[in-house]
Design a protein around this motif. Structure first.
Motif, PDB file in Angstrom:
ATOM      1  N   ASN A 242       0.826  -1.206   0.000  1.00 27.81           N
ATOM      2  CA  ASN A 242       0.000   0.000   0.000  1.00 27.81           C
ATOM      3  C   ASN A 242       0.860   1.256   0.000  1.00 27.81           C
ATOM      4  O   ASN A 242       0.488   2.279  -0.595  1.00 27.81           O
ATOM      5  CB  ASN A 242      -0.928   0.006   1.218  1.00 27.81           C
ATOM      6  CG  ASN A 242      -2.011  -1.050   1.117  1.00 27.81           C
ATOM      7  OD1 ASN A 242      -2.214  -1.633   0.055  1.00 27.81           O
ATOM      8  ND2 ASN A 242      -2.705  -1.305   2.200  1.00 27.81           N
ATOM      9  N   ILE A 243       2.009   1.198   0.689  1.00 26.50           N
ATOM     10  CA  ILE A 243       2.907   2.353   0.682  1.00 26.50           C
ATOM     11  C   ILE A 243       3.441   2.587  -0.721  1.00 26.50           C
ATOM     12  O   ILE A 243       3.480   3.726  -1.217  1.00 26.50           O
ATOM     13  CB  ILE A 243       4.059   2.139   1.685  1.00 26.50           C
ATOM     14  CG1 ILE A 243       3.519   2.010   3.108  1.00 26.50           C
ATOM     15  CG2 ILE A 243       5.064   3.278   1.616  1.00 26.50           C
ATOM     16  CD1 ILE A 243       4.583   1.830   4.157  1.00 26.50           C
ATOM     17  N   LEU A 244       3.860   1.528  -1.382  1.00 23.12           N
ATOM     18  CA  LEU A 244       4.398   1.666  -2.734  1.00 23.12           C
ATOM     19  C   LEU A 244       3.324   2.152  -3.708  1.00 23.12           C
ATOM     20  O   LEU A 244       3.624   2.919  -4.634  1.00 23.12           O
ATOM     21  CB  LEU A 244       4.972   0.327  -3.193  1.00 23.12           C
ATOM     22  CG  LEU A 244       6.041  -0.285  -2.279  1.00 23.12           C
ATOM     23  CD1 LEU A 244       6.506  -1.633  -2.827  1.00 23.12           C
ATOM     24  CD2 LEU A 244       7.209   0.651  -2.114  1.00 23.12           C
ATOM     25  N   LYS A 245       2.090   1.719  -3.475  1.00 24.47           N
ATOM     26  CA  LYS A 245       1.003   2.179  -4.345  1.00 24.47           C
ATOM     27  C   LYS A 245       0.778   3.681  -4.175  1.00 24.47           C
ATOM     28  O   LYS A 245       0.545   4.409  -5.152  1.00 24.47           O
ATOM     29  CB  LYS A 245      -0.273   1.400  -4.031  1.00 24.47           C
ATOM     30  CG  LYS A 245      -1.442   1.732  -4.953  1.00 24.47           C
ATOM     31  CD  LYS A 245      -2.643   0.869  -4.619  1.00 24.47           C
ATOM     32  CE  LYS A 245      -3.796   1.167  -5.575  1.00 24.47           C
ATOM     33  NZ  LYS A 245      -4.229   2.572  -5.522  1.00 24.47           N
ATOM     34  N   VAL A 247       3.008   5.823  -3.286  1.00 26.74           N
ATOM     35  CA  VAL A 247       4.138   6.505  -3.915  1.00 26.74           C
ATOM     36  C   VAL A 247       3.918   6.626  -5.417  1.00 26.74           C
ATOM     37  O   VAL A 247       4.156   7.688  -6.016  1.00 26.74           O
ATOM     38  CB  VAL A 247       5.455   5.752  -3.603  1.00 26.74           C
ATOM     39  CG1 VAL A 247       6.606   6.310  -4.429  1.00 26.74           C
ATOM     40  CG2 VAL A 247       5.786   5.857  -2.124  1.00 26.74           C
ATOM     41  N   LYS A 248       3.462   5.565  -6.043  1.00 27.78           N
ATOM     42  CA  LYS A 248       3.214   5.607  -7.490  1.00 27.78           C
ATOM     43  C   LYS A 248       2.070   6.543  -7.840  1.00 27.78           C
ATOM     44  O   LYS A 248       2.059   7.125  -8.933  1.00 27.78           O
ATOM     45  CB  LYS A 248       2.910   4.195  -7.995  1.00 27.78           C
ATOM     46  CG  LYS A 248       4.093   3.249  -7.898  1.00 27.78           C
ATOM     47  CD  LYS A 248       3.728   1.851  -8.375  1.00 27.78           C
ATOM     48  CE  LYS A 248       4.923   0.916  -8.253  1.00 27.78           C
ATOM     49  NZ  LYS A 248       4.580  -0.473  -8.668  1.00 27.78           N
ATOM     50  N   ASP A 249       1.102   6.697  -6.920  1.00 26.29           N
ATOM     51  CA  ASP A 249      -0.031   7.594  -7.164  1.00 26.29           C
ATOM     52  C   ASP A 249       0.263   9.030  -6.730  1.00 26.29           C
ATOM     53  O   ASP A 249      -0.668   9.851  -6.663  1.00 26.29           O
ATOM     54  CB  ASP A 249      -1.269   7.081  -6.419  1.00 26.29           C
ATOM     55  CG  ASP A 249      -1.748   5.743  -6.951  1.00 26.29           C
ATOM     56  OD1 ASP A 249      -1.375   5.409  -8.093  1.00 26.29           O
ATOM     57  OD2 ASP A 249      -2.458   5.024  -6.227  1.00 26.29           O
ATOM     58  N   ILE A 493      14.913   3.519  -1.108  1.00 23.02           N
ATOM     59  CA  ILE A 493      13.802   4.230  -0.479  1.00 23.02           C
ATOM     60  C   ILE A 493      12.841   4.675  -1.579  1.00 23.02           C
ATOM     61  O   ILE A 493      13.260   5.340  -2.532  1.00 23.02           O
ATOM     62  CB  ILE A 493      14.314   5.433   0.326  1.00 23.02           C
ATOM     63  CG1 ILE A 493      15.175   4.931   1.485  1.00 23.02           C
ATOM     64  CG2 ILE A 493      13.162   6.288   0.828  1.00 23.02           C
ATOM     65  CD1 ILE A 493      15.769   6.015   2.327  1.00 23.02           C
ATOM     66  N   PRO A 494      11.578   4.317  -1.485  1.00 17.60           N
ATOM     67  CA  PRO A 494      10.609   4.732  -2.522  1.00 17.60           C
ATOM     68  C   PRO A 494      10.420   6.247  -2.536  1.00 17.60           C
ATOM     69  O   PRO A 494      10.213   6.878  -1.493  1.00 17.60           O
ATOM     70  CB  PRO A 494       9.326   4.008  -2.111  1.00 17.60           C
ATOM     71  CG  PRO A 494       9.774   2.882  -1.229  1.00 17.60           C
ATOM     72  CD  PRO A 494      10.983   3.398  -0.517  1.00 17.60           C
ATOM     73  N   LEU A 495      10.479   6.825  -3.733  1.00 19.75           N
ATOM     74  CA  LEU A 495      10.308   8.263  -3.926  1.00 19.75           C
ATOM     75  C   LEU A 495       9.247   8.507  -4.989  1.00 19.75           C
ATOM     76  O   LEU A 495       9.078   7.712  -5.913  1.00 19.75           O
ATOM     77  CB  LEU A 495      11.621   8.920  -4.367  1.00 19.75           C
ATOM     78  CG  LEU A 495      12.848   8.744  -3.477  1.00 19.75           C
ATOM     79  CD1 LEU A 495      14.062   9.376  -4.134  1.00 19.75           C
ATOM     80  CD2 LEU A 495      12.622   9.349  -2.109  1.00 19.75           C
TER      81      LEU A 495
END
Length: 592
Positions: A242-245, A247-249, A493-495
């Motif tokens: 959900n965190i990565l989603k 980030v992509k949104d 780290i997701p950005l």
């Protein structure tokens, strides 16, 4: 007709003079722009020019610059920008740049832009339009630049959002605006995966803050750029995806979590690798061998063969040295030589009163061999009784079926390892995998050092477990470096995709590594967990009570071996008596 000719001649002369004036004006503008472009190249070198828009003054200026140039009259390229990132972007109007290619937008986002404005267009509107596209290195000049020598440059964190700079001034036209964000928020979400990120309440300000070697990196970056942290927390029953989603949104700027290179994650939403680690198994330390097994363990087969050969040689030398002849040398005398046997076991044995020098030498060899052998085995026995060695270890992924041990693994990890077609993971029998749909349940068992399962762990997380196990009387798990699913695992780290200060964050990350702060945070991870109540400061190994004496079952192997030897001795004794009686009866029968 004469007046008409005169009128046409006057009109022609007027048009010629007007064209000369406009040509002179364009020449002045071109000269001013050429000086400006050369100055900008001195401030920050560029080796490529890209010009958006149709024919304008930039097209005539770039002829005098020895710089490769790309003309994009349609406002957008139809291909990904694969040229050098040292690019200067020129725009023939505020709406000339209509770039829609995603990779080109990302690669040229930070590049400097110089916009030529015609007419009465407010600079603040141009700055707002480019700010909406998250492009902030913008400078503008108007068609009266040759007279005013004024450049309008965007300043995102001030009001008004632009600044007038004279070309004669020594002030920089382009600045790094995100070095001071003036309290603007940076959105983040923490996974609260210890020891990466942990929440605590500051006793002085009564504010909720976060710590951990990932959380510290982000918190100090927020302080560095003078921003504020807009913190969200991942819900307990939510997945890490959900965190990565988010980030992509574009709902999160910087995520307080780590993304592995095993996931099929585009590089647009991942930072430069923060950590380089391994991804291996965390296996239970085998239980120590029982005392009744130690007796057989200290006797190696090769050593037994060497002792038997030495026994035979000493027996043969004793038989020869006693009479200096090989006449009495028989197999029974060698294998049943009680003097050699008792001597090697360190027991008393008969010694001839008038022994010859060779016989004395053989007894000296026998005495030395008995001292060495009994001392060696006594040292082994006492050492292993004091601290018994562990049982056999798991050497390969296929050994899990032999040892009947299970591996606790999350559903996310199963999907990732399966999708990546990991060869090591395929070797593990599926019956020996315990899959948890809720990843927090699996992590809770691992943090509690539950001995019912083995676990998967990264090298950076294992360092905290290793530090915690120094408090234990006996370690419960060990890091199996030979049983790894990946020996080169990148953690990033997701950005957010179009994060305008990505370069500042990655530079901050590299500096923390360079100064050794990341290693310092990691080395103190366990103590931070204890300080904030995330880990207990006690021995979880549940040590067994120390037994001061041996029990009968501990010497059962030796007792069985002793009884077997006594039984063999009795049989030999009875066979000798029976053989003597048989020979005596045969003699009496022959006489009669």
């Amino acid at each position: 007709m004469t007046w008409l000719v005169i009128l046409l001649i006057c009109v022609g002369q007027l048009e010629a003079s007007i064209s000369d004036i406009s040509a002179q004006n364009e020449s002045h503008i071109e000269d001013g722009l050429l000086v400006l472009l050369l100055k900008l190249r001195q401030e920050e070198f560029y080796d490529t020019l890209i010009v958006y828009g149709e024919d304008c003054v930039f097209h005539s200026v770039i002829r005098h610059l020895d710089v490769p140039t790309v003309l994009v009259s349609s406002g957008s390229t139809s291909y990904d920008w694969n040229f050098s990132s040292l690019t200067m972007i020129l725009g023939c109007g505020p709406n000339a740049d209509q770039e829609v290619t995603n990779r080109t937008l990302i690669k040229l986002q930070r590049n400097r832009r110089l916009i030529y404005l015609q007419g009465d267009i407010p600079p603040e509107n141009v700055c707002n339009n480019y700010a909406q596209k998250e492009q902030f290195n913008i400078a503008m000049l108007k068609d009266d630049f040759d007279k005013s020598q004024i450049i309008y440059t965007c300043r995102y964190f001030q009001d008004p959002n632009f600044e007038e700079i004279s070309l004669s001034e020594k002030k920089p036209i382009y600045i790094e605006q995100f070095r001071n964000m003036h309290g603007k928020p940076i959105r983040t979400m923490a996974d609260l995966f210890t020891p990466r990120s942990m929440l605590y309440t500051d006793t002085k300000t009564n504010e909720t803050k976060m710590t951990g070697y990932v959380a510290n990196l982000i918190s100090y970056f927020v302080l560095k750029v003078n921003a504020t942290l807009n913190l969200e927390v991942l819900e307990r029953n939510s997945s890490l995806r959900n965190i990565l989603k988010k980030v992509k949104d574009d709902q999160i700027d910087i995520a307080t979590t780590l993304e592995t290179s095993l996931h099929e994650t585009p590089l647009d939403t991942a930072s430069y690798p923060f950590l380089l680690t391994t991804y291996c198994l965390m296996l239970k330390v085998p239980s120590k061998l029982p005392y009744n097994v130690i007796y057989a363990m200290i006797v190696d087969r090769l050593v037994l063969v060497i002792i038997f050969v030495m026994f035979c040689l000493i027996s043969a030398l004793l038989i020869y040295s006693e009479n200096m002849t090989w006449r009495d040398l028989r197999l029974s005398n060698i294998l049943l030589n009680d003097v050699s046997l008792r001597g090697l076991l360190g027991q008393s044995h008969p010694f001839p009163s008038n022994a010859s020098k060779p016989l004395r030498m053989v007894f000296c060899i026998l005495c030395f061999a008995s001292i060495m052998m009994t001392t060696m085995y006594d040292a082994y026995l006492q050492s292993f009784f004091t601290d018994p060695p562990p049982g056999p270890h798991i050497r390969s992924f296929r050994d899990f079926g032999k040892f009947n041990q299970k591996i606790a693994i999350t559903r996310i990890e199963v999907n990732v390892l399966t999708s990546s077609n990991n060869s090591q993971f395929r070797e593990i029998p599926k019956d020996y995998l315990k899959v948890f749909d809720n990843w927090r349940d699996c992590i809770a068992l691992r943090d509690a050092f539950n001995l019912s399962y083995n676990f998967l762990v990264t090298g950076d997380r294992w360092s905290a477990y290793a530090e915690q196990q120094t408090l234990f009387k006996e370690p419960l798990f060990y890091f199996a470096k030979d049983l790894c699913f990946s020996r080169l695992l990148f953690l990033s780290i997701p950005l957010r995709k179009h994060l305008p200060y990505r370069h500042l964050f990655e530079d901050h990350m590299m500096r923390q590594h360079e100064f050794g702060l990341v290693n310092y945070w990691k080395s103190h991870s366990f103590f931070d967990m204890v300080r904030f109540g995330k880990a207990p400061l006690k021995d979880l190994s549940q040590p067994k009570a120390y037994n001061r004496s041996l029990f009968l079952e501990d010497i059962s192997f030796i007792m069985k071996l002793y009884l077997a030897a006594v039984g063999v001795s009795i049989l030999c004794f009875l066979s000798e008596i029976g053989g003597a009686k048989w020979r005596q009866w045969r003699k009496l029968r022959n006489y009669t």
